[in-house]
Design a protein around this motif. Sequence first.
Motif, PDB file in Angstrom:
ATOM      1  N   ILE A  41       0.889  -1.195  -0.060  1.00  0.00           N
ATOM      2  CA  ILE A  41      -0.016   0.090  -0.250  1.00  0.00           C
ATOM      3  C   ILE A  41       0.954   1.331  -0.156  1.00  0.00           C
ATOM      4  O   ILE A  41       1.759   1.230   0.958  1.00  0.00           O
ATOM      5  CB  ILE A  41      -1.009  -0.072   1.093  1.00  0.00           C
ATOM      6  CG1 ILE A  41      -1.740  -1.360   1.377  1.00  0.00           C
ATOM      7  CG2 ILE A  41      -1.702   1.173   1.157  1.00  0.00           C
ATOM      8  CD1 ILE A  41      -2.938  -1.137   2.095  1.00  0.00           C
ATOM      9  N   SER A  42       0.560   2.063  -1.013  1.00  0.00           N
ATOM     10  CA  SER A  42       1.247   3.638  -0.835  1.00  0.00           C
ATOM     11  C   SER A  42       0.494   4.544  -1.138  1.00  0.00           C
ATOM     12  O   SER A  42      -0.701   4.350  -2.165  1.00  0.00           O
ATOM     13  CB  SER A  42       2.268   3.289  -2.141  1.00  0.00           C
ATOM     14  OG  SER A  42       3.123   4.492  -1.878  1.00  0.00           O
ATOM     15  N   THR A  43       0.724   5.872  -0.804  1.00  0.00           N
ATOM     16  CA  THR A  43      -0.122   6.861  -0.950  1.00  0.00           C
ATOM     17  C   THR A  43       0.779   8.230  -1.716  1.00  0.00           C
ATOM     18  O   THR A  43       1.833   8.220  -1.102  1.00  0.00           O
ATOM     19  CB  THR A  43      -0.674   7.468   0.461  1.00  0.00           C
ATOM     20  OG1 THR A  43      -1.537   6.422   1.226  1.00  0.00           O
ATOM     21  CG2 THR A  43      -1.568   8.910   0.223  1.00  0.00           C
ATOM     22  N   THR A 134      -4.305   6.317  -3.061  1.00  0.00           N
ATOM     23  CA  THR A 134      -3.753   5.162  -2.198  1.00  0.00           C
ATOM     24  C   THR A 134      -3.736   3.974  -3.061  1.00  0.00           C
ATOM     25  O   THR A 134      -4.824   3.413  -3.468  1.00  0.00           O
ATOM     26  CB  THR A 134      -4.375   5.232  -0.889  1.00  0.00           C
ATOM     27  OG1 THR A 134      -4.034   6.178  -0.122  1.00  0.00           O
ATOM     28  CG2 THR A 134      -3.769   3.800  -0.233  1.00  0.00           C
TER      29      THR A 134
END
Lengths: 318, 318
Positions: A41-43, A134
């Motif tokens: 997960i990355s934003t 995200t």
Amino acid sequence: MNEFDLIAQYFLPLTQGRPEAMNLRDDAALLSVPQGMQMVISTDTMNQGTHFTTDAAPANIAHKSLRAALSDLAAMGAEPLCYQLAIAFPQKPDPAWMAEFTAALLEDQQAFGVFCSGGDTTGIQGGVLSISITVIGLVPNDKAVKRSGAQDGDALILSGPLGDAFIGLQILRRDLHSDDDAYFTRAYFRPQPRFDLVPAMRVHAHAAIDISDGLIADLGHICAASNLGATIHLDHIRYSEAAQKLIEKGGFDYKNLLSAGDDYELLLAVPENAVAEIMKHHPSAMQIGTFSSRHKGVVMIDSQGHSVPFEDSGWSHF
Amino acid sequence: MNEFDLIAQYFLPLTQGRPEAMNLRDDAALLSVPQGMQMVISTDTMNQGTHFTTDAAPANIAHKSLRAALSDLAAMGAEPLCYQLAIAFPQKPDPAWMAEFTAALLEDQQAFGVFCSGGDTTGIQGGVLSISITVIGLVPNDKAVKRSGAQDGDALILSGPLGDAFIGLQILRRDLHSDDDAYFTRAYFRPQPRFDLVPAMRVHAHAAIDISDGLIADLGHICAASNLGATIHLDHIRYSEAAQKLIEKGGFDYKNLLSAGDDYELLLAVPENAVAEIMKHHPSAMQIGTFSSRHKGVVMIDSQGHSVPFEDSGWSHF
């Protein structure tokens, strides 16, 4: 058209009917993770005036926002699954803007195999357009490629030509002109998340990062996390034909490209014996240096082997 | 202090050393989902001037942003796991602001059992403070409580008193004064995600939603998703003692509370035979109506059984 009509007309199609998104009608999205996989997960946030110019086309804002976020998944060796879209509008967006913005997102969804799983649409009175994405991806257990795994003697691989996006930004700011303006601005707005390298990364890469803050800064992040140093051979870095032409014409110092962000090419640490294999399948990749435990930080040397000093070490918001 | 110092000093402690966050040094967070569980994901954005007043204390902004987001997990019957924090600053924040903001986040992390898994810190030139939180929770396979499962004859349960947060907002806007200002403004800034109800919901609830847009609007969402109607018995709705006092003093129409958002209490559809069980363990809960397949939409009736008309059906950003 109120907030709910806007969501139903423009954002709902981005779910592509996937049941996980529950027609954007529920409190949350519901995702199943296949056995043996981990979730990545990355934003990434893009703000008008900071990350894109006020006159940027809606399609370009969409491409850049989604692709920059997806690039972080590629940098982990993950395959993309879906994304949450948080978008804050300073005023009610007009239908033409929404149509172009969401068509560009859908185009990229199809290109990269993701769907919109949810998000939040808000007003931001007295503010500017802000888009926070995200992304959610999958990687087999223990196969994620981290920044911290580089080893002494590893080759430093750059996945493709450096600096086109930065040149594109200079052109957009009217600080530079070239014969290939459209090529460069496209590179700026449509970075290419390097999912094509993911299968090879999972097998060979000890560490990886995407160049969002600049080659020197991002390589510095790998070095710090892996407790190593790295040497860049400046004459091993290839630029695009268009960039090469611009550099040769003079009036543009290639050194600017070493600390330029926005490229989203990958930097990999791979054992020397895997380099040929990677090059065979990824002709745009190049070995630009090596990692070493004998020093810390990033060193750059020219074709004569002389150390080249540098100051600017990348982008910071403050 | 640049962006990276800011992250290291203030945001890194929010990871509480959890390996999934990889010290905020990698491209993404890496989460393992226990077998037999699904992942629940929801995004909530709060913008200065729209969702909180310009003079709101950093702690209050933190509490409201994180709790409002977590509430969506409770509304799905999920347990909270972690969150991604996207925060855009119009100018470099001062250390005192950061310290108070992150201390409040940490306090809520401990209260609700979550950690910060990552996010993005950006500048937003010419804009206003914007906080977008993506929360991630877990629910056993096929146990998520959706909006769409309400059934004919189900009881409509409200998890706690209605309207305190709305009264708090009126007080903050200086549109209202009470003897309990601090109580009401606290209700506005510190909504209580109702995770205490999650175990009972997983067993009994056919449908659930949290009241973020207002009782009538959010009940309308359940009705639409479940293809049913619902009747609210107005005299079955309980208010807090403080709100009751304000209503009895006059000058404040309780009907305003029916379309007021920001409460984050839950609305549940449960079979009649489960009502007593829920009430026993959750004394703040009340049955305020029933669902029916004989009509669509929301109907309200007073203590004489007369239908009460209403207009305002909740908050929309546009």
